[in-house]
Motif scaffolding. Structure first.
Motif, short mmCIF file in Angstrom:
data_model
loop_
_atom_site.label_atom_id
_atom_site.label_comp_id
_atom_site.label_asym_id
_atom_site.label_seq_id
_atom_site.Cartn_x
_atom_site.Cartn_y
_atom_site.Cartn_z
N LEU A 81 38.03 45.53 37.46
CA LEU A 81 39.27 46.04 36.85
C LEU A 81 40.00 46.98 37.81
O LEU A 81 41.21 46.88 38.01
N HIS A 82 39.26 47.86 38.44
CA HIS A 82 39.86 48.79 39.41
C HIS A 82 40.48 48.02 40.58
O HIS A 82 41.60 48.35 41.02
N LEU A 83 39.78 46.99 41.07
CA LEU A 83 40.30 46.20 42.20
C LEU A 83 41.56 45.46 41.81
O LEU A 83 42.52 45.36 42.60
N LYS A 84 41.59 44.95 40.60
CA LYS A 84 42.77 44.24 40.09
C LYS A 84 43.97 45.18 40.03
O LYS A 84 45.08 44.82 40.42
N ASN A 85 43.74 46.41 39.54
CA ASN A 85 44.81 47.40 39.48
C ASN A 85 45.27 47.81 40.88
O ASN A 85 46.46 48.01 41.11
N ARG A 86 44.35 47.92 41.80
CA ARG A 86 44.68 48.32 43.17
C ARG A 86 45.58 47.29 43.84
O ARG A 86 46.45 47.63 44.64
N GLU A 87 45.40 46.02 43.50
CA GLU A 87 46.21 44.95 44.08
C GLU A 87 47.69 45.12 43.76
O GLU A 87 48.55 44.73 44.56
N LYS A 88 48.00 45.75 42.64
CA LYS A 88 49.40 45.98 42.26
C LYS A 88 50.11 46.88 43.27
O LYS A 88 51.30 46.74 43.52
#
Length: 195
Positions: free
Chosen positions: A25-32
């Motif tokens: 989840l954190h990695l997905k948010n970081r991609e933004k």
């Protein structure tokens, strides 16, 4: 930072003691915030190479060391499924080592595990060779001569004569391992009749 350095989500979760879903989840948010985030990770992961030290690999080393500490031996492939799995993992490390494909960092981490890089078959052959050496020493002490493989008095002498002849052959062909040559020279300096 860890992800763009090439660590996998599982390695990050293990290192940070977090649930892997939380890391994803954190990695997905970081991609933004960084569109090249996953491209940087892929490039760094590939740079680590196929034999990188992963968390899973470290865990297996620890399992193998714990097994050895508990049982006083390496895991066997003829045992229960968990032990068999660990034995297969150790055997794979040995195969990579024999093919010079195991990175030095992994070799160093495997060193506390006794005889990990020697196959059970090789250990058995070594023990058989040492038994033959002991029989050879006993024969020479008792008979005061070398065993013969042609004009032998007993089947035991014939077997020892053939064994000794094979050691001569290997020595002349430079195929006799150094430790065996040294052991034979120590046991009986006159064992090899030709230079």
């Amino acid at each position: 930072m860890m992800f763009t350095a090439g660590l996998t989500a599982r390695e990050i979760a293990d290192r940070c003691k977090q649930n892997i879903a939380t890391v994803h989840l954190h990695l997905k948010n970081r991609e933004k915030y960084d569109p090249d985030f996953f491209a940087k990770h892929t490039a760094a992961l590939e740079a680590r190479g196929p034999y990188r030290i992963t968390t899973k690999w470290r865990r297996r080393v620890k399992e193998a060391q714990d097994f050895y500490a508990m049982h006083g031996r390496l895991p066997r492939s003829t045992s229960k499924p968990a032990e068999r799995s660990l034995a297969e993992w150790v055997a794979e490390q040995r195969r990579l080592f024999e093919r010079n494909e195991l990175p030095q960092a992994k070799i160093v981490l495997l060193e506390p595990l006794p005889n990990w890089n020697v196959s059970a078959r090789a250990r058995e052959r070594e023990m058989q060779w040492k038994k033959k050496l002991a029989l050879f020493i006993a024969f020479v002490d008792a008979e005061q001569r070398m065993p013969r493989y042609r004009s032998y008095a007993t089947e035991e002498e014939h077997a020892l004569g053939v064994w000794l002849h094979n050691q001569h052959q290997r020595r002349t062909e430079n195929r006799l391992e150094l430790w065996k040559l040294e052991a034979l020279n120590e046991a009986n300096p006159g064992w090899c009749s030709r230079g």
